[in-house]
Design a protein around this motif. Sequence first.
Motif, PDB file in Angstrom:
ATOM      1  N   LEU A  53       0.830  -1.199   0.000  1.00  0.00           N
ATOM      2  CA  LEU A  53       0.000   0.000   0.000  1.00  0.00           C
ATOM      3  C   LEU A  53       0.868   1.255   0.000  1.00  0.00           C
ATOM      4  O   LEU A  53       0.614   2.192  -0.775  1.00  0.00           O
ATOM      5  CB  LEU A  53      -0.935  -0.004   1.217  1.00  0.00           C
ATOM      6  CG  LEU A  53      -1.775   1.257   1.427  1.00  0.00           C
ATOM      7  CD1 LEU A  53      -2.674   1.547   0.235  1.00  0.00           C
ATOM      8  CD2 LEU A  53      -2.600   1.103   2.705  1.00  0.00           C
ATOM      9  N   ASN A  54       1.892   1.287   0.838  1.00  0.00           N
ATOM     10  CA  ASN A  54       2.768   2.455   0.883  1.00  0.00           C
ATOM     11  C   ASN A  54       3.529   2.643  -0.430  1.00  0.00           C
ATOM     12  O   ASN A  54       3.771   3.781  -0.857  1.00  0.00           O
ATOM     13  CB  ASN A  54       3.712   2.380   2.080  1.00  0.00           C
ATOM     14  CG  ASN A  54       2.995   2.713   3.371  1.00  0.00           C
ATOM     15  OD1 ASN A  54       2.227   3.670   3.447  1.00  0.00           O
ATOM     16  ND2 ASN A  54       3.217   1.919   4.400  1.00  0.00           N
ATOM     17  N   PHE A  55       3.884   1.547  -1.088  1.00  0.00           N
ATOM     18  CA  PHE A  55       4.526   1.628  -2.408  1.00  0.00           C
ATOM     19  C   PHE A  55       3.550   2.207  -3.431  1.00  0.00           C
ATOM     20  O   PHE A  55       3.902   3.091  -4.205  1.00  0.00           O
ATOM     21  CB  PHE A  55       5.010   0.228  -2.823  1.00  0.00           C
ATOM     22  CG  PHE A  55       5.799   0.189  -4.093  1.00  0.00           C
ATOM     23  CD1 PHE A  55       6.978   0.909  -4.236  1.00  0.00           C
ATOM     24  CD2 PHE A  55       5.384  -0.607  -5.152  1.00  0.00           C
ATOM     25  CE1 PHE A  55       7.719   0.848  -5.412  1.00  0.00           C
ATOM     26  CE2 PHE A  55       6.116  -0.674  -6.328  1.00  0.00           C
ATOM     27  CZ  PHE A  55       7.282   0.057  -6.455  1.00  0.00           C
ATOM     28  N   ILE A  56       2.324   1.745  -3.407  1.00  0.00           N
ATOM     29  CA  ILE A  56       1.292   2.249  -4.318  1.00  0.00           C
ATOM     30  C   ILE A  56       1.081   3.748  -4.088  1.00  0.00           C
ATOM     31  O   ILE A  56       1.030   4.539  -5.044  1.00  0.00           O
ATOM     32  CB  ILE A  56      -0.035   1.476  -4.129  1.00  0.00           C
ATOM     33  CG1 ILE A  56       0.124   0.032  -4.610  1.00  0.00           C
ATOM     34  CG2 ILE A  56      -1.191   2.173  -4.846  1.00  0.00           C
ATOM     35  CD1 ILE A  56      -1.001  -0.903  -4.167  1.00  0.00           C
ATOM     36  N   GLU A  68      -0.961   1.929 -14.595  1.00  0.00           N
ATOM     37  CA  GLU A  68       0.485   1.703 -14.666  1.00  0.00           C
ATOM     38  C   GLU A  68       0.976   0.931 -13.442  1.00  0.00           C
ATOM     39  O   GLU A  68       1.821   0.035 -13.571  1.00  0.00           O
ATOM     40  CB  GLU A  68       1.227   3.043 -14.762  1.00  0.00           C
ATOM     41  CG  GLU A  68       1.014   3.747 -16.082  1.00  0.00           C
ATOM     42  CD  GLU A  68       1.464   5.197 -16.074  1.00  0.00           C
ATOM     43  OE1 GLU A  68       1.932   5.653 -17.136  1.00  0.00           O
ATOM     44  OE2 GLU A  68       1.354   5.869 -15.019  1.00  0.00           O
ATOM     45  N   ILE A  69       0.439   1.262 -12.287  1.00  0.00           N
ATOM     46  CA  ILE A  69       0.829   0.564 -11.058  1.00  0.00           C
ATOM     47  C   ILE A  69       0.377  -0.891 -11.117  1.00  0.00           C
ATOM     48  O   ILE A  69       1.144  -1.804 -10.819  1.00  0.00           O
ATOM     49  CB  ILE A  69       0.244   1.275  -9.822  1.00  0.00           C
ATOM     50  CG1 ILE A  69       0.872   2.662  -9.663  1.00  0.00           C
ATOM     51  CG2 ILE A  69       0.453   0.431  -8.569  1.00  0.00           C
ATOM     52  CD1 ILE A  69       0.184   3.550  -8.650  1.00  0.00           C
ATOM     53  N   LEU A  73       2.855  -4.146 -10.966  1.00  0.00           N
ATOM     54  CA  LEU A  73       2.736  -5.152  -9.908  1.00  0.00           C
ATOM     55  C   LEU A  73       2.355  -6.533 -10.449  1.00  0.00           C
ATOM     56  O   LEU A  73       2.603  -7.541  -9.794  1.00  0.00           O
ATOM     57  CB  LEU A  73       1.728  -4.693  -8.858  1.00  0.00           C
ATOM     58  CG  LEU A  73       2.135  -3.449  -8.059  1.00  0.00           C
ATOM     59  CD1 LEU A  73       1.008  -3.005  -7.140  1.00  0.00           C
ATOM     60  CD2 LEU A  73       3.419  -3.685  -7.276  1.00  0.00           C
ATOM     61  N   ALA A  74       1.776  -6.567 -11.629  1.00  0.00           N
ATOM     62  CA  ALA A  74       1.336  -7.838 -12.206  1.00  0.00           C
ATOM     63  C   ALA A  74       2.337  -8.448 -13.181  1.00  0.00           C
ATOM     64  O   ALA A  74       2.129  -9.572 -13.643  1.00  0.00           O
ATOM     65  CB  ALA A  74      -0.002  -7.637 -12.911  1.00  0.00           C
ATOM     66  N   VAL A  75       3.421  -7.739 -13.495  1.00  0.00           N
ATOM     67  CA  VAL A  75       4.347  -8.202 -14.541  1.00  0.00           C
ATOM     68  C   VAL A  75       4.830  -9.623 -14.309  1.00  0.00           C
ATOM     69  O   VAL A  75       4.756 -10.459 -15.202  1.00  0.00           O
ATOM     70  CB  VAL A  75       5.547  -7.240 -14.701  1.00  0.00           C
ATOM     71  CG1 VAL A  75       6.640  -7.864 -15.546  1.00  0.00           C
ATOM     72  CG2 VAL A  75       5.106  -5.937 -15.328  1.00  0.00           C
ATOM     73  N   ARG A  76       5.305  -9.912 -13.133  1.00  0.00           N
ATOM     74  CA  ARG A  76       5.887 -11.238 -12.913  1.00  0.00           C
ATOM     75  C   ARG A  76       4.847 -12.336 -13.103  1.00  0.00           C
ATOM     76  O   ARG A  76       5.155 -13.398 -13.637  1.00  0.00           O
ATOM     77  CB  ARG A  76       6.520 -11.346 -11.531  1.00  0.00           C
ATOM     78  CG  ARG A  76       7.332 -12.622 -11.410  1.00  0.00           C
ATOM     79  CD  ARG A  76       8.312 -12.587 -10.299  1.00  0.00           C
ATOM     80  NE  ARG A  76       9.203 -13.726 -10.398  1.00  0.00           N
ATOM     81  CZ  ARG A  76       9.820 -14.239  -9.366  1.00  0.00           C
ATOM     82  NH1 ARG A  76       9.686 -13.695  -8.173  1.00  0.00           N
ATOM     83  NH2 ARG A  76      10.609 -15.283  -9.512  1.00  0.00           N
ATOM     84  N   GLY A  77       3.626 -12.083 -12.686  1.00  0.00           N
ATOM     85  CA  GLY A  77       2.578 -13.092 -12.832  1.00  0.00           C
ATOM     86  C   GLY A  77       2.063 -13.245 -14.252  1.00  0.00           C
ATOM     87  O   GLY A  77       1.505 -14.275 -14.596  1.00  0.00           O
ATOM     88  N   THR A  92      10.335  -0.614 -17.813  1.00  0.00           N
ATOM     89  CA  THR A  92       9.377   0.322 -17.228  1.00  0.00           C
ATOM     90  C   THR A  92      10.077   1.254 -16.243  1.00  0.00           C
ATOM     91  O   THR A  92       9.890   2.473 -16.283  1.00  0.00           O
ATOM     92  CB  THR A  92       8.248  -0.440 -16.512  1.00  0.00           C
ATOM     93  OG1 THR A  92       7.557  -1.236 -17.471  1.00  0.00           O
ATOM     94  CG2 THR A  92       7.278   0.503 -15.836  1.00  0.00           C
ATOM     95  N   LEU A  93      10.885   0.681 -15.364  1.00  0.00           N
ATOM     96  CA  LEU A  93      11.555   1.491 -14.354  1.00  0.00           C
ATOM     97  C   LEU A  93      12.562   2.450 -14.976  1.00  0.00           C
ATOM     98  O   LEU A  93      12.695   3.589 -14.526  1.00  0.00           O
ATOM     99  CB  LEU A  93      12.224   0.603 -13.308  1.00  0.00           C
ATOM    100  CG  LEU A  93      11.262  -0.262 -12.477  1.00  0.00           C
ATOM    101  CD1 LEU A  93      12.040  -1.089 -11.472  1.00  0.00           C
ATOM    102  CD2 LEU A  93      10.201   0.590 -11.797  1.00  0.00           C
TER     103      LEU A  93
END
Length: 161
Positions: A53-56, A68-69, A73-77, A92-93
């Motif tokens: 949550l704090n990262f978001i 984008e968030i 967060l879903a890239v690996r999956g 992306t980064l």
Amino acid sequence: MSGSERTLSLKDMLAGSGCTPRTVRFYEREGLLRATRTRGGHRAFSPEELDRLNFIVALREAGWSLEEIAELLAVRGTAASDREACRRIDQTLHARLGELERKLDLLTRLRSDLEGTRKALAVCSECTQESPDRARCLGCTRLPEPAELPRGFRLTWRIDG
């Protein structure tokens, strides 16, 4: 999450993030946060969800959209392999870091301008206490020439009459 693992309540999430209940519920509905339910139907979050949550929140404050968030967060999956996930996250980064550098440069310049504006206004504040006559500003010798003054001062405290 095992039964012995500590969970966080919605109240804990709020205290640890500064978010509102509405925001946490929204992120949960959007799939950005995961919560289980207690027997009483209350949300129970793993400690990692508070970190998430704090990262978001930080990404949102940096200008990232929810889409984008969610994508990051879903890239690996969703990637075909971990190698592909690494490549996509890095790409992306890399792009976003360039944007952050430009924003930091802009914010640094803006902060300097606004600090200079406050200093110039402190001088004007002294004059306005002595006399409220705006005509005094035209012949002011206490401040630099208008072209040398910070833009914020020139645009908010017009001294051209």
